[in-house]
Write a protein that holds these residues in place. Structure first.
Motif, PDB file in Angstrom:
ATOM      1  N   ASP A 182      11.801   8.184   9.578  1.00 42.19           N
ATOM      2  CA  ASP A 182      12.801   8.813   8.720  1.00 42.19           C
ATOM      3  C   ASP A 182      13.998   7.828   8.770  1.00 42.19           C
ATOM      4  N   CYS A 183      14.783   8.048   7.755  1.00 41.10           N
ATOM      5  CA  CYS A 183      16.141   7.105   7.547  1.00 41.10           C
ATOM      6  C   CYS A 183      16.811   7.269   8.747  1.00 41.10           C
ATOM      7  N   GLU A 184      17.106   8.522   9.059  1.00 43.34           N
ATOM      8  CA  GLU A 184      18.272   8.742  10.295  1.00 43.34           C
ATOM      9  C   GLU A 184      17.794   8.394  11.663  1.00 43.34           C
ATOM     10  N   LYS A 185      16.850   7.799  11.610  1.00 37.66           N
ATOM     11  CA  LYS A 185      15.900   7.590  12.969  1.00 37.66           C
ATOM     12  C   LYS A 185      15.556   5.908  13.074  1.00 37.66           C
ATOM     13  N   ILE A 186      15.722   5.270  11.814  1.00 36.05           N
ATOM     14  CA  ILE A 186      15.099   4.027  11.804  1.00 36.05           C
ATOM     15  C   ILE A 186      15.828   3.102  12.858  1.00 36.05           C
ATOM     16  N   TYR A 187      17.323   3.271  12.931  1.00 33.90           N
ATOM     17  CA  TYR A 187      17.817   2.423  13.879  1.00 33.90           C
ATOM     18  C   TYR A 187      18.306   3.323  15.090  1.00 33.90           C
ATOM     19  N   LEU A 188      17.642   2.628  16.237  1.00 30.55           N
ATOM     20  CA  LEU A 188      17.821   3.461  17.633  1.00 30.55           C
ATOM     21  C   LEU A 188      19.026   3.896  18.174  1.00 30.55           C
ATOM     22  N   LEU A 189      20.076   2.864  18.041  1.00 27.56           N
ATOM     23  CA  LEU A 189      21.387   3.393  18.396  1.00 27.56           C
ATOM     24  C   LEU A 189      21.979   4.332  17.580  1.00 27.56           C
ATOM     25  N   GLU A 190      21.676   4.341  16.080  1.00 33.34           N
ATOM     26  CA  GLU A 190      22.263   5.373  15.238  1.00 33.34           C
ATOM     27  C   GLU A 190      21.644   6.887  15.757  1.00 33.34           C
ATOM     28  N   TRP A 191      20.305   6.673  15.990  1.00 29.73           N
ATOM     29  CA  TRP A 191      19.571   8.052  16.265  1.00 29.73           C
ATOM     30  C   TRP A 191      20.021   8.379  17.488  1.00 29.73           C
TER      31      TRP A 191
ATOM     32  N   ALA B 241       0.809  -1.141  -0.026  1.00 23.42           N
ATOM     33  CA  ALA B 241      -0.049  -0.005   0.057  1.00 23.42           C
ATOM     34  C   ALA B 241       0.906   1.148   0.052  1.00 23.42           C
ATOM     35  N   VAL B 242       2.036   1.251   0.301  1.00 24.58           N
ATOM     36  CA  VAL B 242       3.053   2.392   0.665  1.00 24.58           C
ATOM     37  C   VAL B 242       4.135   2.082  -0.217  1.00 24.58           C
ATOM     38  N   GLN B 243       4.637   3.107  -0.981  1.00 23.10           N
ATOM     39  CA  GLN B 243       5.577   3.420  -1.597  1.00 23.10           C
ATOM     40  C   GLN B 243       6.455   4.707  -1.215  1.00 23.10           C
ATOM     41  N   HIS B 244       8.025   4.306  -0.895  1.00 23.72           N
ATOM     42  CA  HIS B 244       8.671   5.480  -0.259  1.00 23.72           C
ATOM     43  C   HIS B 244      10.064   5.075  -0.672  1.00 23.72           C
ATOM     44  N   ARG B 245      10.788   6.166  -0.853  1.00 26.89           N
ATOM     45  CA  ARG B 245      12.241   6.063  -1.272  1.00 26.89           C
ATOM     46  C   ARG B 245      13.125   5.331  -0.317  1.00 26.89           C
ATOM     47  N   ASN B 246      12.659   5.417   1.049  1.00 25.13           N
ATOM     48  CA  ASN B 246      13.346   4.934   2.063  1.00 25.13           C
ATOM     49  C   ASN B 246      12.930   3.590   2.465  1.00 25.13           C
TER      50      ASN B 246
END
Length: 1734
Positions: free
Chosen positions: A799-808, A727-732
């Motif tokens: 959002d891409c930068e928030k996907i991974y909790l440790l990275e965020w 149902a959803v298309q997104h570049r990320n």
């Protein structure tokens, strides 16, 4: 009735005997039918032949009453009527009786003059022994010679080539050895040649290509190897060739495709590389083709397209890829088709099931075929199907359902036999006695385990899949009856453990070879070899396993243990036949794995819980991949239909609706895309299930996500994920290409993103597989962040930068916005607490476990009890390293796609340190995937290279690596890669660095490496290569570094290497290179490092080496034949280390040696150097290690020495003069009134220990160094070590292990420590009663890992020589090879005669063996125990020594690497006139000594000087040569230099360190005491300019202390000082310098005493023994050289030298011999001279 063959001789006298023989061997009327006779020379030869082979008659078919060529020898009696028969053709008779049916037969042919000649000789299946004698050449008309199935030994003699009439030669099934003689090429009429199943070696001689009439050639299991000669292209008449089980290498010759008459070809179990030649398509006459076990390059089936006459086609494990030809149905003669263990893909042709002749079809395992056979009736002609996970319609019944079973944690199986309890262990072994067939599966009654068999016993009638014996099986701690039955398979035998609780297990397999006769029987049935491989969980554990070889014979039990981790509740144990071993003993078609018992035992405490199952389901499904007999196929299909119809309607509706919303992909397509879900394509795994990388048929790269059957969460997620993503298309967001819904399978197919958005691992544990105690701390940190943020650790909806909790979290921290992580739904919270939680979480998730706090500290920090400090933390590398763009994955391991921990962007020109093994985290560069990557992308992907380093990876290098056309750097060191180094490596034309050192590669070095024209570094050392270096390597003109030490290559270094003018570093040690060291190396003027140690080079060292002015390091040792001088080093002034050890160096040390100011290590030991010892050696500012032992150097030691020089060995030379003051430790031994001994036992490298045999082994745990000696406290024995561990940091001279050592009845702990040396290790028996002794040396290799571990640390080889009493007893001794593995004991006994009361056991490293495993600089002898026991009844008392009060009754005995400064050594004596003399005895065997004897008399008689010892006289009687000198008590001529140890600041070292190498915490206290005295006295600790008693400060201080004149030590220049303080300082210093560390105060007390806070008590201190022991007056000398018999103490009234009682040593120092002079002393004078012994 049978009679012995009676001796035949020539007429006339023996004719009656010959006649009688023929009468016995043939019907009576034969005599009247034939008047022709066998020529006398052939009668004699036949008689001699049969007598040597002990041939006896069987039956009465030969006429032995007269002529041999009569009776059944010439009539039509079949030869199989008797085992002993002769066939003759005499006169004009036409006798056509064949030989093939008789065991022993001779055939004769008639010629002119009524004579007969033997034309055929057959001795078959009689197990005759002996060699082929030359008498056989008498049969010049022999055209057939069959000697099959016997036990003939020795080489196949070259004179066989003189039997020029031979058309058939067969020696199949014997024990012949050596090489195949090239003279066989002279047999130009030969049409049949058979020499299989023998013990030959070497390569096939090219001369066999001359046999152009040859039609049949059988050399399977012959033992030959190498490449098939190109001359075989001439054999165009070949019809049959069997060449299996021979180590042929290279490629299968293309010219075989020109043998168009070929009907039968067998290449199985060789070492051929692929591909199978396409020229084979021309072999249209082929009926049988068997090729298996191909390496490296794959083949398709295109070459079989014209081979329509095939009846048998076996291409098993042959790297076959592509598809099965669609026209396979046209092969209407095909009866057996085996394409198993390949890489076939695509549609399974339905035509396979319409072939009228096909009876056996095996295409299982590793193939990825799909399709569905709709008409089951078409399967009827097949007797067996064996697909094993290859076609869809069989998948249903490959799941064996086990209802409501509990988890198990063990099973025990009696393979091939009934239930039986072990009498030793009491364990019940379950029955495994079901009848298996070529493709059969069996599940045990209690459903703990299952077994499957796949394979055909080809060539065998009535095959059995189990074997048994009534013979008694032997072995340690086993139940013999368990081994009297065994399971056997012709190909693939698998045992499965089912429902096992996950965890660590020990797998115990027991084997006993019960199929062959024992070798000692010397029958042909004893020649069998059974060879197979063992895999556990798909990992190769043992390759080429041979039961009888491992057990030490047949009918002997052998046990193999393996450790394995069960992770998915099942175990797979796979015994696999790879084509090796014999296949015709004891019957045709007898081969393959055999096993007696198998047992799995958990290494943990089982929980006993039931297996976790899906909700509402009480069953589990386990793929066991078993073939199904066609008889039950219809039931299976019916069951499949019935089962599918019972699927829950709700599930079906819900799932099949998904098919309308997205594309569907078939399961067969996905299997093909992921290479059957190959673990090497696995990207990761979560609660949902595993994710694999794959490539669809249209080329799209995909990520395939497979739902775990047991995961209810996964099913919900399956539906949700499809709904969401479609149902959803997104570049990320990753794109969903489709799904698969077939049966119970639920699979999602995504696009594969290069940025690794779906395959990142979160933990250090996931990346390295290292489960540390800090892994839970990491997990806690992640959970803490999840709680605080109110979100999961990854969320693709963000959002891409928030996907991974440790990275965020780290992004926010770097922005100083950490509180932005808090759950936004929290409207109120304590900011300080939240900041503390975030800080703790970031600490907990640091990359290094060492940086994470303990859990107790975590709690403390959260509660505020411990301060939180995050100032030192940094963003973890597992986050920063994710930011690379790479589409590669591992091609070398099943599922270890581990990202690199450090950037690989270094330039290819960066310096590479080769061979340095470290414990740092290894980097793994991930390698190619099936993604469709364009060439243009590779420069970004590969950059400078990839490495898989120190990870113990296994397998072979696949051809996929050639896709990296821009690869410049390939480093695969320190793994366990096997197979040959593939030729296609030569296609990586951009390579600049290639390093594969420390692996298990084998075969020859491919010449194609010569194509790598840009290569500047090549390393292939520490491997199992063979053959010579290819000349093509000389094309590598840019090569700067080559490392090939311990590579296994030999022969001469190719002359083409002269082109390598850019060479800077060459390591080539421990290879059997022959010939001379190439002269052209002298032209490599850029060379800085060269190592040639442990080779087989002949001397001399080329003088051209004088041009190598850039050399820093030169190590050459172990040269043969021709000696060299040191003239070639005259220009090598840049040398830092020069090792020319045992290199036949003669002449003198250059006088300008002092100009080598960069030299740090100089080792010229074990050579023939003569002349003066240059004083300049001791004043070189850089020289730290000097080894000159075992030469013939003379001269004095200099008075001064550089402080840099730390280790000196001058043992076994001819030095003279007194010791200079810088000598602080010498190795002279003093034993006062010692007794004789008759035994000793030593625990080498360990503490005293009493063994289970009651013997107490004395401790040998003194710390030795590079040049040290130690004398035991019992004075029975001593030990010396000389040598340094080059390239090694913190060297240890002993080894220890906690591993249990096996293979001994003695206490295993005896072998858990061992003494080790880098060069020369000697044990000395001292004061032994003369007589015959048995010396027992015991060894266990505890320094390497076991080969079965398949780790790089298991690749080590320790090789050394063993000398006893100066005679070499064992050369190239390898402990693990002798013991059959590591951590196993091997024992060697030697008989030796002690004649001079001492024993010398010498372990010597001659440069061989690996030297960088398990760490750099690890090599040299190792020994566990030494024991000497008398072979006679001792007469010695064994009482302790007695000291005679007031009498210096002592003997100086030089041990260790003592310096025999004279010819033989000295004895102290007193002449009748009272003069004390030193008596020097010339060894009878010393030619050098004889010359020196004359020279010395001339010189010393002519020159008189106060500094020269006086020559009193000489003795010349018979062969005795003796010089008599004045005896000087000031030791100017009696000191020897064993190993001189000192500190650069001489005199400051504590005695326990200087003398024994013991560095205690009180060593610094000692040094402080010396410094304190120096400060107080204003002088150094030694000063030779002072009076004798004042030279040594400590001695002078004690002298004054004893005189109560202590203050006299104070610096006389001090005119005013506090006497109390001075007295206190002196007292403290004397306490600090006590001999025993226990007597010295701690440094804290020293400070207290100096400050006056603690009182000083010197009442208990005494003059240290290291001072009192210096005051000895004794003349000692070396007794160690063969020509140095040293007499010892005897009574004054001894009548002759025969009555001398040898002495016994103590102390610790060698002696320096004096120089001889001439007094004519008669034998009668000796009783007065010798007195109480010297």
């Amino acid at each position: 009735m049978s009679r012995s063959w009676k001796k035949l001789s020539s007429p006339p006298p023996s004719y009656l005997l010959c006649w009688w023989l023929c009468f016995f061997l043939s019907p009576w009327n034969s005599i009247t039918q034939n008047s022709a006779t066998l020529v006398p020379s052939e009668v004699r030869a036949l008689n001699s032949l049969f007598e040597k082979w002990d041939v006896q008659t069987v039956g009465i078919l030969w006429n032995i009453s007269g002529e041999p060529c009569s009776g059944s020898a010439i009539d039509d009696t079949p030869l199989n009527a008797s085992k002993l028969s002769i066939k003759c053709e005499c006169g004009n008779e036409n006798n056509t009786t064949q030989l093939e049916d008789s065991n022993l037969s001779v055939k004769c042919c008639g010629y002119e003059n009524n004579t007969c000649h033997i034309t055929q000789l057959r001795i078959d299946s009689l197990s005759k022994t002996g060699e082929i004698p030359e008498e056989i050449t008498t049969f010049k008309y022999l055209n057939t010679l069959h000697l099959d199935w016997n036990f003939f030994t020795g080489p196949l003699p070259a004179f066989i080539g003189n039997l020029s009439q031979l058309t058939k030669l067969s020696i199949f099934g014997n024990a012949f050895s050596g090489s195949i003689p090239k003279e066989l090429g002279n047999l130009k009429h030969l049409t049949f040649l058979s020499f299989g199943i023998n013990n030959f070696s070497g390569t096939l001689p090219p001369e066999l290509g001359n046999l152009v009439k040859l039609e049949q050639l059988f050399f399977n299991s012959a033992g030959v190897s190498g490449e098939i000669p190109s001359t075989f292209a001439n054999l165009r008449n070949m019809r049959i060739m069997w060449a299996s089980d021979s180590a042929f290498s290279g490629k299968i010759p293309d010219f075989i495709g020109n043998w168009t008459k070929l009907t039968d070809l067998r290449f199985q179990g060789n070492s051929f590389e692929g591909p199978i030649p396409s020229s084979f398509s021309q072999l249209t006459s082929l009926n049988s083709l068997r090729i298996s076990d191909i390496y490296n390059v794959r083949s398709s089936l295109n070459f079989i397209k014209n081979l329509k006459n095939l009846t048998v086609l076996v291409l098993r494990n042959a790297l076959i890829n592509g598809t099965i030809p669609s026209d396979i149905g046209e092969f209407q003669n095909l009866q057996i088709l085996d394409l198993s263990f390949n890489n076939l893909k695509g549609q399974l042709p339905s035509a396979l099931f319409n072939m009228s002749s096909l009876t056996h079809l095996l295409i299982h395992s590793s193939n990825i075929l799909f399709g569905f056979v709709m008409d089951a009736a078409l399967l009827v002609p097949l007797e067996r199907l064996d697909f094993l996970e290859t076609i869809v319609f069989l998948e249903t019944f490959q799941y064996k359902r086990v209802i409501n079973f509990r988890l198990f944690a063990n099973f025990s199986i009696h393979c091939g036999g009934r239930d039986m309890s072990g009498t030793v262990d009491g364990i019940l072994y379950e029955a495994d006695d079901t009848t298996l067939g070529p493709a059969k599966f069996y599940l045990s009654d209690i459903q703990k385990w299952a077994i499957s068999n796949a394979g055909l016993f080809l060539d065998r009638k009535d095959p059995l899949y189990s074997v048994n014996t009534t013979a008694q099986i032997t072995g340690f701690n086993v139940t013999p009856e368990l081994f009297q039955t065994a399971r056997m398979s012709p190909g693939s035998l698998r045992y499965y453990g089912l429902g096992l609780e996950n965890g660590r297990y020990t797998i115990i397999m027991q084997f006993a070879e019960i199929g062959f006769d024992d070798r000692s029987s010397q029958t042909w049935k004893s020649l069998g070899r059974r060879v197979f491989d063992i895999y556990i969980q798909g990992h190769l554990e043992l390759k080429d396993f041979d039961i009888s070889r491992e057990a030490g014979g047949v009918l002997r039990a052998v046990v193999k243990n393996f450790n394995v981790t069960v992770t998915e509740n099942y175990l797979d144990v796979h015994l696999f036949w790879a084509g090796k071993g014999t296949s015709f003993i004891p019957d045709f078609g007898y081969y393959g794995p055999l096993i007696s018992t198998i047992r799995a035992v958990s290494d943990f405490h089982p929980s006993g819980l039931p297996l976790a199952v899906a909700r509402g389901k009480s069953r589990t499904w386990l793929i066991v991949g078993i073939a199904v007999p066609v008889g039950i196929l219809f039931l299976v299909l019916a069951f499949a239909v019935f089962y599918m119809s019972r699927k829950t309607v709700k599930d079906d509706e819900e799932l099949f609706e998904l098919g309308t919303r997205t594309n569907t992909v078939t399961y067969a397509e996905l299997r093909a895309a992921t290479e059957d879900f190959n673990s090497s394509n696995k990207l990761g795994e979560g609660g949902y299930g595993p994710v694999y990388k794959g490539t669809l048929s249209d080329g799209r790269a995909v990520a395939v996500k497979q739902l775990s059957v047991a995961s209810p969460q996964g099913k919900s997620q399956f539906i949700t994920e499809i709904d969401t993503i479609t149902a959803v298309q997104h570049r990320n967001l990753v794109k969903l290409y489709g799904c698969c819904i077939e049966g119970s399978r639920r699979i999602l197919v995504y696009e594969y993103l290069e940025n690794k958005s779906v395959d990142q691992a979160l933990f250090e544990y996931a990346m390295r597989g290292h489960l540390t105690e800090k892994a839970d701390v990491f997990s806690f940190g992640v959970v803490a962040l999840e709680i605080l943020s109110g979100r999961p650790n990854s969320d693709n909806s963000l959002d891409c930068e928030k996907i991974y909790l440790l990275e965020w979290a780290w992004t926010l921290r770097e922005k100083k916005q950490s509180l932005g992580l808090v759950d936004p739904r929290l409207t109120e919270f304590d900011e300080d607490e939240a900041t503390r939680v975030i800080g703790v979480a970031l600490l907990c998730t640091q990359a290094s476990p060492m940086m994470r706090p303990a859990m107790s500290r975590v709690v403390g920090m959260l509660t505020g009890d411990i301060e939180l400090d995050t100032s030192g933390i940094s963003k973890p590398s597992y986050l920063t390293d994710w930011n690379f763009k790479d589409t590669t994955m591992s091609f070398l391991e099943e599922e270890d796609s581990t990202p690199l921990t450090k950037s690989m962007e270094s330039n290819s020109n960066d310096k590479i340190q080769h061979g340095t093994t470290t414990s740092s985290s290894p980097g793994v560069d991930i390698s190619p995937s099936p993604v469709n990557v364009t060439e243009a992308m590779f420069s970004d992907i590969i950059k400078d290279g990839r490495r898989v380093y120190a990870l113990d990876k296994t397998g072979v290098i696949p051809e996929e690596i050639t896709a990296f056309k821009y690869l410049a750097f390939l480093k695969l060191d320190q793994n366990y890669f096997t197979g040959p180094l593939p030729a296609f490596i030569g296609n990586l034309s951009a390579l600049q660095l290639l390093s594969i050192s420390i692996n298990a590669f084998s075969g020859t070095i491919p010449k194609e490496l010569g194509n790598l024209k840009d290569l500047n570094m090549l390393a292939f050392g520490s491997n199992n290569f063979s053959g010579t270096l290819p000349p093509e390597l000389g094309n590598l003109l840019k090569l700067e570094q080559i490392y090939m030490d311990s590579a296994g290559v030999g022969g001469e270094i190719p002359s083409t290497f002269s082109n390598l003018r850019n060479m800077q570093i060459m390591w080539a040690s421990d290879n059997p290179f022959t010939g001379k060291i190439p002269d052209f190396i002298g032209n490599w003027t850029k060379l800085t490092t060269l190592r040639f140690q442990g080779n087989s080079f002949g001397g001399p060292i080329p003088y051209s080496f004088s041009q190598l002015a850039s050399l820093n390091s030169l190590r050459i040792s172990d040269i043969y034949d021709v000696s060299s001088s040191l003239n070639f080093i005259n220009n090598l002034k840049n040398l830092t280390d020069l090792v020319l050890r045992n290199a036949l160096i003669n002449g003198s040390i250059p006088s300008d040696i002092g100009e080598y100011q960069s030299l740090q290590i100089l080792d010229l030991s074990f050579n023939n150097l003569k002349g003066e010892l240059p004083n300049a050696l001791f004043n070189m500012s850089s020289l730290a290690n000097l080894y000159l032992g075992n030469n013939s150097l003379s001269g004095n030691l200099p008075r001064q020495k550089s402080d840099t020089l730390q280790t000196i060995d001058l043992s076994y030379n001819y030095l003279s003069g007194s010791f200079p003051s810088w000598v602080s430790s010498i190795s002279e031994l003093y034993v006062y009134s010692f007794i004789m001994h008759a035994n000793f036992s030593i625990k080498c490298g360990g503490p005293e220990m009493k063994a289970s045999n009651g013997i107490t082994y004395e401790a040998d745990n003194s710390s030795l160094g590079p040049a040290m000696f130690y004398l035991s406290s019992t004075e029975k024995w001593g030990i010396s070590n000389v040598g340094f561990f080059a390239d090694r940091q913190a060297p240890q001279y002993f080894e220890n292990t906690l591993t249990q050592v096996t293979g001994t009845d003695l206490t295993p702990e005896l072998f858990q420590t061992a003494r080790m040396s880098p060069g020369s290790l000697r044990y000395y028996g001292l004061g032994l009663e003369n007589g015959s002794y048995t010396i027992t040396l015991q060894f266990a290799e505890i320094g390497f890992e076991d080969r079965s571990s398949q780790t790089w640390k298991s690749l080590g080889r320790r090789v050394f020589d063993i000398y006893i009493q100066g005679r070499r007893r064992l050369k190239d001794f390898d402990i693990s090879k002798e013991a059959g593995g590591v951590n196993r004991v091997t024992e060697r006994k030697f008989n030796v005669t002690v004649t001079e009361n001492y024993l010398d056991i010498h372990l010597f490293w001659a440069g061989k063996g690996t030297c960088c495993i398990p760490s750099q600089g690890y090599y040299g002898p190792l020994i566990s125990t030494v024991r000497a026991a008398p072979d006679f009844t001792p007469t010695v008392s064994g009482l302790p020594p007695t000291i005679v009060k007031g009498r210096k009754n002592r003997t100086g005995l030089v041990v260790g690497i003592a310096v025999p400064v004279g010819i033989l050594g000295f004895m102290l004596g007193t002449l009748s006139d009272g003069r004390v003399v030193a008596v020097k005895q010339l060894s009878v065997a010393s030619h050098q000594g004889k010359n020196q004897f004359i020279t010395e008399i001339d010189t010393i008689s002519a020159v008189q000087h106060r500094n020269l010892v006086k020559l009193f006289g000489c003795c010349i009687e018979g062969n005795r040569r003796i010089l008599v000198y004045e005896y000087l008590e000031n030791k100017s001529v009696d000191q020897a230099l064993f190993a001189i140890t000192y500190d650069p600041c001489r005199g400051y070292l504590a005695p326990e360190y200087a003398m024994r190498g013991h560095l205690t915490e009180k060593a610094d206290v000692f040094s402080f005491g010396v410094v304190a005295l120096e400060i107080l006295s204003g002088r150094p600790n030694s000063d030779n300019s002072l009076d004798s008693e004042k030279i040594f400060l400590l001695e002078w201080a004690w002298t004054l202390h004893e005189r109560k004149q202590t203050v006299g030590l104070v610096d006389p220049r001090l005119t005013e000082f506090d006497e109390d303080e001075a007295t206190r300082m002196i007292g403290v210093a004397l306490l600090c310098t006590q001999a025993s560390p226990m007597m010295r105060p701690a440094m804290s007390r020293v400070v207290g005493m100096l400050a006056g806070d603690i009182g000083i008590d010197t009442s208990d201190v005494s003059k240290p023994s290291y001072l009192t022991d210096w005051n000895f007056k004794d003349v000692t000398r070396s007794f160690l050289e063969e020509e140095d018999p040293t007499p010892s103490a005897t009574s004054k009234d001894s009548k002759s030298h025969d009555n001398i009682q040898h002495g016994n040593p103590t102390s610790s120092s060698p002696a320096v011999d004096i120089s001889p002079s001439p007094v004519n002393v008669t034998e009668t004078m000796f009783s007065d001279i010798i007195k109480d012994g010297r």
